[in-house]
Design a protein around this motif. Structure first.
Motif, mmCIF file in Angstrom:
data_model
loop_
_atom_site.group_PDB
_atom_site.id
_atom_site.type_symbol
_atom_site.label_atom_id
_atom_site.label_comp_id
_atom_site.label_asym_id
_atom_site.label_seq_id
_atom_site.Cartn_x
_atom_site.Cartn_y
_atom_site.Cartn_z
ATOM 1 N N THR A 96 95.613 -3.076 43.775
ATOM 2 C CA THR A 96 95.490 -3.384 45.203
ATOM 3 C C THR A 96 96.454 -2.498 45.976
ATOM 4 O OG1 THR A 96 94.914 -5.668 44.730
ATOM 5 C CG2 THR A 96 95.737 -5.229 46.927
ATOM 6 N N VAL A 97 96.012 -2.017 47.129
ATOM 7 C CA VAL A 97 96.893 -1.245 48.019
ATOM 8 C C VAL A 97 97.000 -1.997 49.336
ATOM 9 C CG1 VAL A 97 97.241 0.944 49.219
ATOM 10 C CG2 VAL A 97 96.201 0.930 46.941
ATOM 11 N N ASP A 98 98.218 -2.364 49.712
ATOM 12 C CA ASP A 98 98.401 -3.083 50.983
ATOM 13 C C ASP A 98 98.600 -2.101 52.123
ATOM 14 O OD1 ASP A 98 98.194 -5.714 50.028
ATOM 15 O OD2 ASP A 98 100.206 -5.533 49.135
ATOM 16 N N ARG A 99 98.332 -2.611 53.315
ATOM 17 C CA ARG A 99 98.479 -1.776 54.506
ATOM 18 C C ARG A 99 99.926 -1.269 54.621
ATOM 19 N NH1 ARG A 99 94.925 -1.030 58.325
ATOM 20 N NH2 ARG A 99 93.632 -2.700 57.507
ATOM 21 N N GLY A 100 100.074 0.020 54.901
ATOM 22 C CA GLY A 100 101.405 0.597 55.097
ATOM 23 C C GLY A 100 102.055 1.126 53.826
ATOM 24 N N GLU A 101 101.376 1.033 52.699
ATOM 25 C CA GLU A 101 101.949 1.553 51.445
ATOM 26 C C GLU A 101 101.809 3.067 51.350
ATOM 27 O OE1 GLU A 101 102.229 -0.713 47.544
ATOM 28 O OE2 GLU A 101 100.221 -1.272 48.259
ATOM 29 N N PHE A 102 102.658 3.680 50.548
ATOM 30 C CA PHE A 102 102.580 5.120 50.240
ATOM 31 C C PHE A 102 102.577 5.212 48.719
ATOM 32 C CE2 PHE A 102 104.712 9.506 51.359
ATOM 33 C CZ PHE A 102 103.630 10.147 50.784
ATOM 34 N N ILE A 103 101.410 5.435 48.157
ATOM 35 C CA ILE A 103 101.221 5.335 46.707
ATOM 36 C C ILE A 103 100.847 6.679 46.118
ATOM 37 C CG2 ILE A 103 99.661 4.357 44.951
ATOM 38 C CD1 ILE A 103 99.567 1.824 46.544
ATOM 39 N N SER A 104 101.361 6.946 44.929
ATOM 40 C CA SER A 104 100.888 8.133 44.206
ATOM 41 C C SER A 104 100.133 7.681 42.965
ATOM 42 C CB SER A 104 102.064 9.041 43.833
ATOM 43 O OG SER A 104 103.005 8.315 43.073
ATOM 44 N N ILE A 105 99.085 8.414 42.675
ATOM 45 C CA ILE A 105 98.331 8.163 41.441
ATOM 46 C C ILE A 105 98.502 9.402 40.577
ATOM 47 C CG2 ILE A 105 96.029 7.797 40.455
ATOM 48 C CD1 ILE A 105 95.362 6.221 43.023
ATOM 49 N N MET A 106 99.065 9.201 39.405
ATOM 50 C CA MET A 106 99.378 10.334 38.528
ATOM 51 C C MET A 106 98.681 10.191 37.188
ATOM 52 S SD MET A 106 103.352 11.180 39.252
ATOM 53 C CE MET A 106 103.205 12.761 38.455
ATOM 54 N N ARG A 127 107.339 15.713 41.838
ATOM 55 C CA ARG A 127 108.082 15.810 43.110
ATOM 56 C C ARG A 127 107.351 15.075 44.221
ATOM 57 N NH1 ARG A 127 108.797 22.091 43.825
ATOM 58 N NH2 ARG A 127 106.737 21.924 42.909
ATOM 59 N N VAL A 128 106.018 15.138 44.172
ATOM 60 C CA VAL A 128 105.212 14.419 45.185
ATOM 61 C C VAL A 128 105.418 12.927 45.002
ATOM 62 C CG1 VAL A 128 102.870 13.972 46.032
ATOM 63 C CG2 VAL A 128 103.491 16.264 45.271
ATOM 64 N N ALA A 129 105.386 12.518 43.721
ATOM 65 C CA ALA A 129 105.519 11.093 43.440
ATOM 66 C C ALA A 129 106.859 10.547 43.919
ATOM 67 C CB ALA A 129 105.346 10.857 41.949
ATOM 68 N N SER A 130 107.870 11.431 43.960
ATOM 69 C CA SER A 130 109.196 10.961 44.363
ATOM 70 C C SER A 130 109.239 10.525 45.848
ATOM 71 C CB SER A 130 110.232 12.051 44.106
ATOM 72 O OG SER A 130 110.002 13.129 44.980
ATOM 73 N N TYR A 131 108.301 10.991 46.622
ATOM 74 C CA TYR A 131 108.240 10.602 48.041
ATOM 75 C C TYR A 131 107.563 9.243 48.244
ATOM 76 C CZ TYR A 131 109.747 15.179 49.735
ATOM 77 O OH TYR A 131 110.479 16.301 50.030
ATOM 78 N N THR A 132 106.866 8.768 47.205
ATOM 79 C CA THR A 132 106.051 7.567 47.397
ATOM 80 C C THR A 132 106.810 6.318 46.956
ATOM 81 O OG1 THR A 132 105.038 7.759 45.210
ATOM 82 C CG2 THR A 132 103.943 8.884 47.012
ATOM 83 N N SER A 133 106.327 5.172 47.420
ATOM 84 C CA SER A 133 107.027 3.927 47.117
ATOM 85 C C SER A 133 106.548 3.320 45.800
ATOM 86 C CB SER A 133 106.811 2.927 48.253
ATOM 87 O OG SER A 133 105.424 2.778 48.502
ATOM 88 N N ARG A 134 105.364 3.742 45.330
ATOM 89 C CA ARG A 134 104.827 3.170 44.090
ATOM 90 C C ARG A 134 103.945 4.226 43.418
ATOM 91 N NH1 ARG A 134 100.395 -0.974 43.116
ATOM 92 N NH2 ARG A 134 99.865 -0.865 45.339
ATOM 93 N N THR A 135 103.966 4.238 42.098
ATOM 94 C CA THR A 135 103.141 5.193 41.352
ATOM 95 C C THR A 135 102.243 4.437 40.384
ATOM 96 O OG1 THR A 135 104.811 6.919 41.501
ATOM 97 C CG2 THR A 135 103.170 7.162 39.759
ATOM 98 N N ILE A 136 100.976 4.797 40.434
ATOM 99 C CA ILE A 136 100.037 4.231 39.457
ATOM 100 C C ILE A 136 99.764 5.326 38.436
ATOM 101 C CG2 ILE A 136 97.678 3.357 39.108
ATOM 102 C CD1 ILE A 136 97.808 2.210 41.971
ATOM 103 N N GLN A 137 100.092 5.069 37.183
ATOM 104 C CA GLN A 137 99.862 6.048 36.113
ATOM 105 C C GLN A 137 98.508 5.742 35.474
ATOM 106 O OE1 GLN A 137 101.289 8.650 34.740
ATOM 107 N NE2 GLN A 137 103.278 8.746 35.786
ATOM 108 N N ILE A 138 97.719 6.753 35.336
ATOM 109 C CA ILE A 138 96.405 6.545 34.719
ATOM 110 C C ILE A 138 96.262 7.482 33.521
ATOM 111 C CG2 ILE A 138 95.277 8.033 36.431
ATOM 112 C CD1 ILE A 138 92.848 6.165 36.182
ATOM 113 N N VAL A 139 95.855 6.899 32.402
ATOM 114 C CA VAL A 139 95.684 7.669 31.151
ATOM 115 C C VAL A 139 94.391 7.203 30.482
ATOM 116 C CG1 VAL A 139 96.657 8.218 28.876
ATOM 117 C CG2 VAL A 139 98.193 7.885 30.840
#
Lengths: 400, 232
Positions: free
Chosen positions: B39-49, B214-226
């Motif tokens: 789930t992504v809430d309003r106002g989040e900054f998420i990275s998907i790696m 480095r991009v992920a470091s700017y975000t508040s949450r990271t979703i790792q997908i494998v």
């Protein structure tokens, strides 16, 4: 109109100006070919129509020549077989009443305009004076000839030989048939089914018969139909004179029906030559199709981006149809203007006149050519546009 | 079908619920995403790696409504996208999602202002707010003298700023970024990420798909997908 897609289409044409211009050139050639041929065909019909219209409603009865079977006997020789007898004439006169039947004598004869002038060969027609006006209602100068010493001359004859009212024409190789005074000049009639007087002289029936001892035999009988239909009159004459199917007496020409056949023939010719022009238009259409496919292939990624950010399929489609339409409308309009010049040149060269260029039917040919050009362009742009609109956005975005 | 939420509460901007994406291929089915839920809430900054072939692109296509799942539910702004027609999905992309691509993907025939206004024109042909484009371009810190230039006359960083402005013009619920700095030098990339962080601070929900830490470091949450699954 969605201005942004219109704008993109315009700019894409400008970006590929050479390619677009070449495609446009194809359309221009197609429109010029169709419209010029149409103009030529229509001008031909109108030129013929103008020269034949003076014939009016006539039925021309001539001796039957089909199959080598003649009528009337005697005299030997084929010329005797190509004459109508007075008996035939009387029969015709009776069955076509109240319409007027006019017996016509004709022959070719040598003549001179004066002493020492060149010998001329022209046709001499012999008509009853009281019925001359029925066949030849218009004179450009002088008056009808009622006496045996006078004659009428055709317009071309008068111009070519500088003949005026009052001029004298010596008939026969050595003038042995006497001299006739010109009493009037017949207005130009052009081609006609009955008698072609433009390059001929018209004398009285009596003069002709006494000069050539040619009584009771006529070259043709002209029936001026003022009552009833020409086709009915034709049938009546045929029923009366061609009772014996194996030995027909007369050939009957219905001027109105023949005229209709001529128009139909010209119509067919016009359609044929226009269709040949249409082939060049189809080739142009293929070229439009080709550049539109190129345009789509070059812009697959752009289409993917558009679709991904919310552009509907129909909007993508419209962008390519605008492009085809711009090329089509511009090319067709330029072609329309040039086809007037082309029509002018062809008419001047082939018909020696351009007076029929700006008539309604000629203008309709231009409108048809232009419309056909626009329709072909849009039709040829439809499939590429449809293909562009239906690209999978994911595949299109991946395209390099 | 809409997503249930508590009274007075906005539904999450994006919900993936047990999403499976299978590509049927002649050699056998390939499962690109295997029961993904987040789930992504309003106002989040998420990275998907994730590494290459992990299913990032498939996930991006599904989040961007460019594709639909084989099974499971996806909700954008509380609305399920599974049963939507192509027209509805296109309108959803236009109104709720802003795309930012690695290669900027601006329209070469349009100038900066026209590129930025393009999504606005799709939304309302007759009512394009010309001032809004200028406001958004100022927000992405693009010099005003560049507004009438075409993309080919701009640097990579400038093009990406225009692309961000174009993505923001229709006030989307989500800014979906696919390797937004992948085609930029590190300094320019950093400035773009700073800009995105600032936009996020101002309330924009941002999802970045990347393999750059480095991009992920700017975000508040990271979703790792494998291998099509989310790593715990």
């Amino acid at each position: 109109m969605s201005t942004i897609f219109w704008e993109i289409s315009k700019r894409n044409i400008r970006l590929h100006m050479l390619r677009s211009s070449l495609a446009m050139l194809g359309i221009i050639i197609g429109v010029v070919a169709i419209a010029s041929m149409g103009i030529l065909g229509n001008s031909m019909v109108q030129a013929v129509s103008a020269s034949l219209s003076s014939v009016g409603d006539s039925v021309i009865v001539m001796p039957y020549v089909g199959g080598g079977m003649g009528f009337g006997g005697g005299g030997g020789g084929s010329s005797a077989n190509l004459m109508l007898t007075d008996q035939n004439y009387q029969q015709i006169k009776r069955v076509v009443a109240p319409n007027v039947a006019i017996p016509v004598h004709s022959t070719s004869e040598h003549m001179r305009m004066g002493v020492g002038s060149d010998d001329i060969v022209a046709t001499i027609y012999g008509l009853p004076p009281d019925q001359t006006k029925d066949i030849l209602p218009d004179l450009s100068a002088g008056d009808y000839n009622n006496g045996n010493s006078g004659c009428l001359v055709g317009a071309t004859f008068a111009t070519d030989h500088n003949v005026k009212v009052g001029s004298r024409i010596s008939i026969g190789t050595d003038g042995q048939y006497g001299t006739l005074r010109v009493t009037g000049i017949i207005k130009e009639r052009g081609m006609s089914f009955d008698i072609s007087t433009d390059n001929a002289i018209v004398v009285t029936k009596d003069w002709f018969e006494s000069t050539y001892s040619d009584q009771d035999q006529y070259n043709e009988v002209v029936v001026k139909v003022t009552s009833g239909d020409t086709a009915d009159v034709k049938t009546t004459i045929e029923n009366q004179l061609n009772r014996n199917i194996k030995q027909k007496t007369v050939t009957v020409i219905d001027s109105k029906a023949t005229l209709a056949t001529i128009y139909q023939t010209f119509g067919t010719i016009t359609t044929f030559v226009t269709a040949i022009g249409g082939i060049s238009m189809l080739v142009a259409g293929v070229s439009i199709f080709n550049i539109m496919m190129m345009s789509v292939n070059e812009r697959i990624k752009e289409i993917g981006i558009m679709r991904s950010i919310g552009t509907q399929k129909k909007e993508v489609m419209s962008m390519f149809i605008y492009e085809a339409a711009i090329i089509g409308v511009a090319g067709s309009l330029i072609g329309g203007v040039l086809s007037l010049l082309g029509g002018y040149a062809i008419s001047a060269l082939m018909l020696k006149t351009t007076q029929y260029l700006f008539t309604l039917s000629s203008m309709l040919s231009v409108v048809e050519g232009v419309s056909f050009g626009i329709v072909i362009c849009i039709l040829c742009g439809l499939y590429p546009a449809w293909q562009a609109a239906n690209l999978n956005p994911i595949d299109a975005l991946r395209h390099e | 079908m809409t997503l249930e939420s508590l009274p007075g509460e906005d539904p999450p901007v994006l919900v993936f619920r047990d999403v499976v994406k299978v590509y049927p291929l002649p050699a056998g089915d390939v499962t690109a995403l295997d029961h993904i839920s987040f789930t992504v809430d309003r106002g989040e900054f998420i990275s998907i790696m994730g590494p290459s072939g992990s299913g990032k692109s498939t996930l991006l296509n599904l989040m961007g409504c460019l594709d639909t799942p084989t099974s499971g539910d996806i909700f954008i702004g509380g609305t399920r996208i599974g049963d939507m027609s192509d027209i509805e999905l296109t309108n959803l992309r236009r109104d709720h999602i802003g795309f930012i691509f690695q290669y900027f993907n601006l329209f070469p025939l349009l100038n900066v202002i026209e590129n930025v206004n393009f999504p606005q024109m799709l939304k309302s042909r007759s009512k394009v707010d010309e001032k809004k484009a200028v406001t958004v371009l100022r927000a992405v810190q693009l010099d005003e003298h560049l507004y009438v230039h075409t993309p080919l006359e701009l640097s990579g960083g400038q093009q990406q700023r225009v692309a961000i402005a174009r993505a923001l013009i229709n006030d989307p619920d989500i800014l979906l970024c696919d390797e937004p700095t992948g085609n930029l030098d590190s300094k320019t990339g950093a400035s773009i990420l700073e800009l995105m962080a600032e936009l996020n601070r101002n309330g924009t929900t941002i999802i970045v798909v990347t393999h750059d830490p480095r991009v992920a470091s700017y975000t508040s949450r990271t979703i790792q997908i494998v291998d099509g699954r989310i790593e715990p």
